[in-house]
Structures are given as C-alpha cells and as structure tokens.
Design a protein around this motif. Structure first.
Motif: not given
Ligand code: ZN
Length: 477
Positions: A20-27, A38-44
């Motif tokens: 997963t990414k460094i600060f969220c659980s996206c692939k 593979n995005i979410c509110p954290v990484c965007t």
């Molecule tokens: Zn994310």
C-alpha cells in the motif's frame, strides 16, 4: 587547452515495493491499472483527512540505509515541501528535510577496468510521490494513482568522474535494491529514477564549478548518454569563454539532445516546515535490530567470498552474484555436488543461465533444482552419460521435473562404454562406407570425425566418443 574532468552527482528516487501507499491504504503499484483507480481522499489531498504512516515504508527505507552503510536515525521527522504543480493536489509533498531517516553512507562500485569508486551519500529520506501529468491531443491529463506511492530519495556526493562511472553506480544500486528485496528497481517503470548533476573542472582540481541538472532520463544507457553529451557541451562552452549557468535540462532520448527547462530553483523556494499531521518517526533499538536481522549478505561481499572460498575468477563471481536467487542456486549446487566449484560454475554459466534467460524464470523457480544439476554433473563425471547427453538432460529435467537418473534409466540414455558393443557398431559403419574408408586410408585423416559422427548417430548419442574414436583409429589402420 587543459584537460577537463566531469564532476557528477546523482539524485535517485527509489519506489519501494510495499503493498500500500505511504500514508493511506490504496494499492501502491498501479502499473497495470487505468488512471485514477487507486486513489482516496488522503492521497488526493482532500480537506480534513489525516495521513497514517505505513510501517513497511520505514522498515524498507531503514533496510536500504543499512545496506548503504548509512546510520539509521532513531528519530526522524516529516516536513512539507511546498510547491505548486497540477499533479500535486495538496500543494505540498510530505517529505523529510533536515532530520532524515538515514545519514551518511556509501556504495563501493567496482569498475570494469579494475578500480573501485566509493560513492558517498549524504543522507537518505522517505517521502511520497506526486501524480503524473501527460499532454495528449492538446489536453493536459492528470493521473493521481502515483500520489502517495512510497519513495526513498538518495543523493550522492559529487564523487563520480565519468558518464560510465555514473552508469556503473546505477547498475550496482539496482542490483542492491533487488537483492535486499525492497524495490523492483525497473527504470522503465520509474521504480528507479535518476537526475544527474554535472559540472566540469580542470583535471585534478579540487574545487567545484556551477552545475547543471539533467532530468527525465529513464534508462541507464540514457543516463550515460545524457551525461556525456552535457560534459562535452560544458567543455565547448568553457573553451569558448562562456560561463556555465545553473540550468535544469531535459533529455530527449530520441534525438539525443538536451533542452533547457528552466533556470534552477533553489531549496528556499520550497518553504519547508514540519508536517504537523504526523508524529516523529521513532525507531527503538529492538525494532532496529529486527530490521537489521533481515539484511542479507550483500552482493559485493558475496562476490568477494565466491572468489575467495570457491577460487572462482572475478568474471564468474560477478555473473553468479548478479542476482540473489542465482547466487543462492550456485551455492546449493556446489554443496550438493561436493567437488570443484568451477565445474558447477561452468555448467551454470554456459547452459543453465541460458535456460533461465530464455524462460524468464528465476533460478529458484527452476524445476531443475540445484540438487538435480549436481546429479547431472556427477553422472557425466562418472561416465554414466556422456557430456552431450548430460546437457540434454538439463532441459529434460526442466520440462518434466523428474530426477536425472530416472530419465537416464527410462529413456535408456546410459553411455555405452562396452568395448565389444562399440566395436561392432564401428565395424558396421566401416563396412557400409567403403569410399570413405579408402579416402581415409589414402591420407584424408580428417575423416575420422565423420566416422565418429556416424557411430554416435547409430548409438543415438550414447557411445563414449573417446572410446569410439580409439576403436575406429585402430580398426582403420
Ligand atoms: Zn489513497
């Protein structure tokens, strides 16, 4: 005209192979996925979200620090690096600045002509990646999949002197990253990215001149070509009485041309400050020891040991330690063979390596296990099969997964060393080919090879070629 030398430092970004990414659980790995999947509110970077640090990123980063002989810092901090760019939705990148995860360190890089260049790194830090922008049909398209992908950044000292040295550094770094298992280190997939800082000075001088930075080089060959091109450009400029300015250059691989992107920004432009949403990274002694316990014997250490312990030439040791799975395979085969390691090396480098390259599997995944390879070499040593049968056994074992001895038995491949049997086949070949016999006896002694070939064919390759040759020479006298 003075002789010039290049002064080169490399800035590398390494994509860690976490799930997963460094600060969220996206692939983390989106290589095969459509944009923005593979995005979410954290990484965007949507308002009101909080980053949560991925433990595996710290562990893999610290493992690399140890492999680079850097000092793992027990406390490090995240900082915001502010800049505006469309593919950076937060308006800042979370990075590390003055309190990074690793400090100091070096990589020793053996060069093809024998000397070793020690390349220092000043620090090593972890950070998030930004997104990707591309221009298509007059539109600017942004893919956020890469936002938040974990990276390690390492900047070398100005220690490299030629474009070839820079290429060798990257080759050894890539080997190391794969060896310790923290990155696929594929430059074409941007797992390993490199910017090069280049300046020149009269050979032997110890001061530094203004440098340019080359960006967007995505293969080791391109890094070498771009640096060489820039070195030659700077020499021409200086010879013409011009000053070198601190430009950022873009390498166009197709045309082999460097283009000026912008005058280089200074670090102050980024207005770094501590990331308020993340705690300091604290690594206690127990955790550090746990990480260090995963550090394997490093490739260059193993290369030296192969030469020392097994008496291998440097050439063999270099190839056999190019990749960890191959070098493990070699050691297991040597152990199973319990004879001259060079003999195992020869079989491995000539034949098994070809199978590995053709099939694209790793040595550890071969059905031809190290034990089976050792067994085949022993069958040849003992004369149970001849060399060419031994070689054909390699692929037979690989295809079927069956034990070599079993295949020899079921396919009747055992070498024919029985004098009587060999002589009767030789006699048959001689009687069937009176013309060749006359030619041979008339002085065309080179025909012996042809006779041996005929006998080998009749015995389906199983006869001992040495015995066949001796028998034929005797009978044709
Ligand atoms: Zn994310």
């Amino acid at each position: 005209m003075p002789e010039y030398e290049a002064v080169i430092g490399l800035e590398t970004h390494i994509q860690l192979n976490t799930n997963t990414k460094i600060f969220c659980s996206c692939k983390a790995d989106s290589w095969n996925d459509p944009p923005n999947t593979n995005i979410c509110p954290v990484c965007t970077g949507l308002p009101g979200v909080l980053p949560v640090l991925n433990q595996a990123v710290v562990e893999k980063g610290a493992l690399l620090a140890a492999a680079m002989h850097a000092e793992i810092q027990l406390v490090s901090y995240f900082d915001r690096k502010n800049y505006f760019y469309p593919d950076l939705p937060k308006g800042y990148q979370i990075s590390q600045y003055d309190m990074p995860l690793g400090r100091g360190g070096y990589l020793d890089v053996p060069m093809p002509d024998g000397y070793t260049r020690r390349v220092s790194i000043h620090k090593l830090h972890i950070e998030e990646d930004a997104g990707k922008t591309k221009n298509e049909n007059g539109q600017r398209l942004i893919d956020f999949n890469r936002c938040g992908v974990p990276l390690v950044e390492m900047v070398t000292g100005p220690d490299l002197r030629t474009a070839d040295e820079a290429a060798q550094y990257l080759i050894r770094l890539r080997q190391l990253l794969r060896w310790i298992g923290i990155s696929e280190a594929d430059m074409e997939k941007a797992h390993l990215r490199c910017d090069a800082n280049v300046s020149i000075r009269p050979k032997g001088a110890d001061y530094l001149n203004p440098k340019t930075e080359i960006k967007n080089v995505n293969s080791i060959v391109a890094v070498r070509d771009a640096i060489q091109t820039e070195f030659e450009r700077q020499v021409r400029e200086v010879e013409a009485g011009h000053r070198i300015e601190a430009w950022t250059l873009d390498w166009d691989e197709d045309s082999g041309v460097l283009r000026k992107m912008r005058s280089k920004e200074t670090e102050n432009d980024y207005r770094y400050f501590r990331e308020p949403d993340l705690l300091p990274v604290r690594i206690n002694e127990a955790w550090k020891q746990e990480i260090l316990a995963q550090l394997p014997e490093l490739p260059l250490e193993r290369r030296a040991r192969f030469m020392q312990d097994y008496g291998l030439p440097e050439y063999d040791a270099d190839i056999l330690t190019a990749e960890r799975s191959l070098s493990d395979y070699f050691e297991e085969a040597v152990k199973a063979y319990d004879g001259d390691p060079k003999r195992v090396s020869n079989w491995l480098m000539n034949d098994v390596l070809r199978m590995i390259n053709e099939s694209g599997v790793q040595a550890r995944d071969l059905k031809l296990t190290p034990e089976y390879l050792a067994e085949i070499i022993k069958l040849v040593d003992s004369g149970s099969v001849n060399t060419s049968t031994g070689k054909s056994l390699l692929s037979k074992v690989e295809e079927s997964g069956r034990a070599p001895a079993e295949i020899v038995q079921s396919e009747g491949l055992a070498q024919v060393s029985d004098q009587g049997a060999i002589q009767s086949v030789c006699a048959q070949v001689i009687s069937e080919n009176p013309e060749q016999v006359a030619a041979y006896q008339g002085g065309k002694l080179g025909l012996i090879g042809w006779f041996v070939g005929q006998v080998m064919r009749k015995t389906r390759g199983k006869a001992d070629p040495q015995l066949v040759r001796a028998a034929l020479e005797e009978m044709l006298k």
